[in-house]
Motif scaffolding. Structure first.
Motif, PDB file in Angstrom:
ATOM      1  N   SER A 168      -7.381  -1.756 -15.604  1.00 34.60           N
ATOM      2  CA  SER A 168      -7.740  -1.041 -14.380  1.00 34.60           C
ATOM      3  C   SER A 168      -8.891  -0.094 -14.650  1.00 34.60           C
ATOM      4  O   SER A 168      -9.793   0.052 -13.820  1.00 34.60           O
ATOM      5  N   GLU A 196      -0.562  -2.187  -7.335  1.00 36.94           N
ATOM      6  CA  GLU A 196       0.363  -1.554  -8.277  1.00 36.94           C
ATOM      7  C   GLU A 196       0.374  -0.052  -8.143  1.00 36.94           C
ATOM      8  O   GLU A 196       1.369   0.597  -8.424  1.00 36.94           O
ATOM      9  N   GLU A 197      -0.784   0.498  -7.772  1.00 42.94           N
ATOM     10  CA  GLU A 197      -0.899   1.947  -7.712  1.00 42.94           C
ATOM     11  C   GLU A 197      -1.302   2.356  -6.303  1.00 42.94           C
ATOM     12  O   GLU A 197      -1.940   1.587  -5.586  1.00 42.94           O
ATOM     13  N   ASP A 255      -5.993  -5.888  -8.097  1.00 39.01           N
ATOM     14  CA  ASP A 255      -5.242  -5.392  -9.267  1.00 39.01           C
ATOM     15  C   ASP A 255      -3.775  -5.282  -8.859  1.00 39.01           C
ATOM     16  O   ASP A 255      -3.382  -4.325  -8.223  1.00 39.01           O
TER      17      ASP A 255
HETATM   18 MG   LIG Z   1      -3.601  -1.410 -14.224  1.00 43.39          MG
END
Ligand SMILES: [Mg+2]
Ligand SMILES: Nc1ncnc2c1ncn2[C@@H]1O[C@H](COP(=O)(O)OP(=O)(O)OP(=O)(O)O)[C@@H](O)[C@H]1O
Length: 455
Positions: free
Chosen positions: A104, A127-128, A174
């Motif tokens: 990332s 994911e974030e 991502d």
């Molecule tokens: Mg990552």
């Protein structure tokens, strides 16, 4: 078997007749009926006769003029080098790597650099949260870059957003394992979901000329998680590698439809993100200070990848007449005995009264006969206490006659050695290298022994 039927189609109104006639019964035009390919007459024929019913595709020759794909330089030279000279518009890339290795971070830096150059860049994290990504950007000093961020997992939402925003030059996802396509059933991360999501994203990228970068999780043994077909669907597969306890990271192309796979990009992970390491020897060779006798460096091939390994030898003279020990770690003891025998019989170097220990550094196991010469060089160097220059790699297979035989993938090995800062190579005859490595060629083991002993 049913007889294939011929059909006659009126070129004026399109009506179909089973036999030819001068005037079309539907539109009353004359001479408009033309025989067309046989009508599918049975289920078997429907399945197997593929010579009708389709659209005719225009065929072009190889000499058709095409423009070479214009590549977008990211401004991160090591990244550009690993992918073959810049991002190709409309291409799809897959970046795999261990958790926490810095995928990332790397991609956020690539995005920020491209966005700062005025390119449209969209970074979607599944994911974030956008907040987390923003925090990382601030830590990396990229808080001001005009990257457009989103936290989303629905492929349909992402593509609709892109269409609404007039597309982008680069789209980063991502990761692909968190994406969800509503075209099929199943939870994100399942094989079918990963495949379907990737397929839709890749199709969008190709249609709109948007470069696509997918982050992929890796399994325990280092391959990209999910279906293997994912690797076939994309144009480039990159692997981001490195020991988490060490600061260096290597970006390597495993597959590339737009360039070679023999280039690597080297980075160092620091507090403010990944910094480029244009001269990796500074990182890799810091522990190699003054040359020590009994060591040599061999450019090994791991799968299709070159890896430099250090071979260490130690000899201890025995005063008593006891049988001396021979121990090898990471190297076949039978092959060690063979090399010792060739050194004694063909070159007059005797280890008869010395214990011999051979070790391949870092717990690496070598079975490649191309390492023979590096092993022999380390042994002679240990016995004579004359070191081999630390910026030299050694490769070649030894025959029982003492002849040094050529090895496979010599170009790839030398390229990696050059990239890692090695300047010299000892190798068999008949290998060329244009990477600035100074080559010393040998035909016989005796010449190598003379070279080490300074005879
Ligand atoms: Mg990552
Ligand atoms: N404050 C910090 N200072 C220095 N290094 C940091 C800091 N925060 C994170 N890192 C480094 O960044 C790494 C995490 O990078 P990143 O999140 O890009 O990895 P990733 O490959 O995307 O991981 P994941 O697979 O979990 O998504 C950490 O392992 C650490 O080395």
């Amino acid at each position: 078997m049913a007889k294939p039927k011929t059909r006659y189609v009126c070129q004026s109104c399109g009506s179909v007749a089973s036999r030819w006639q001068g005037q079309c019964t539907d539109c009353s035009e004359w001479n408009t009926l033309v025989q067309e390919s046989a009508e599918v007459s049975s289920i078997f024929a429907a399945k197997h006769n593929l010579q009708g019913g389709g659209r005719v595709i225009p065929l072009v020759g190889l000499d058709h003029p095409v423009a070479l794909p214009e590549r977008i330089s990211t401004g991160i030279a090591e990244f550009d080098r690993a992918i073959g000279g810049g991002i190709v518009p409309g291409s799809a890339m897959l970046v795999g790597g261990d958790p926490g290795i810095g995928k990332s971070t790397l991609l956020l830096q690539v995005c920020a650099d491209l966005a700062a150059k005025g390119r449209g860049v969209i970074y979607v994290s599944g994911e974030e949260s956008a907040e987390q990504v923003r925090l990382r950007a601030v830590r990396l000093g990229l808080g001001k870059a005009p990257v457009r961020l989103a936290s989303a997992t629905s492929v349909r939402d992402i593509l609709t957003t892109l269409g609404d925003n007039g597309g982008a030059d680069l789209l980063v996802i991502d990761s692909i394992q968190t994406m969800h396509s509503d075209l099929i059933e199943g939870a994100p991360g399942t094989v079918s979901q990963v495949r379907a999501s990737a397929q839709e994203l890749v199709r969008f990228a190709k249609e709109h000329g948007t470069a696509l970068i997918l982050v992929g999780h890796v399994t325990k043994d280092g391959t990209i998680a999910g279906p293997r077909v994912l690797e076939h669907m994309v144009d480039t597969v990159l692997s981001f590698e490195g020991e988490r306890s060490h600061q260096y990271r290597i970006l390597r192309a495993m597959k590339n439809r737009f360039g070679g796979t023999d280039e690597i990009g080297v980075f160092a992970m620091e507090g403010q993100g990944l910094t480029e390491v244009p001269n990796p020897s500074a990182l890799f060779l810091t522990h190699r200070g003054e040359p020590v006798s009994g060591t040599s460096v061999f450019p090994a091939i791991e799968g299709s990848r070159p890896v430099l390994v250090e071979i260490q030898a130690l000899t201890v003279r025995l005063a008593t007449g006891a049988t001396p020990r021979r121990a090898a770690v990471g190297w076949d003891s039978g092959r060690l005995a063979m090399i010792l025998a060739v050194l004694e019989a063909r070159c007059g170097v005797s280890f008869a009264t010395a214990e011999v220990y051979l070790n391949v550094a870092g717990g690496y196991r070598l079975s490649d006969p191309a390492a023979d010469l590096a092993v022999a060089a380390a042994l002679v160097s240990a016995l004579s206490e004359r070191p081999i220059a630390s910026e030299c790699v050694v490769l070649g297979e030894i025959a029982l006659s003492g002849e040094i035989r050529p090895v496979a993938h010599a170009g790839l090995r030398l390229k990696e050695a050059a990239k890692l800062g090695f300047e010299k190579a000892w190798l068999p005859k008949g290998i060329d290298c244009d990477d600035g490595v100074q080559l010393t060629r040998f035909t016989n083991l005796r010449e190598v022994v003379d070279h080490i002993l300074g005879r």
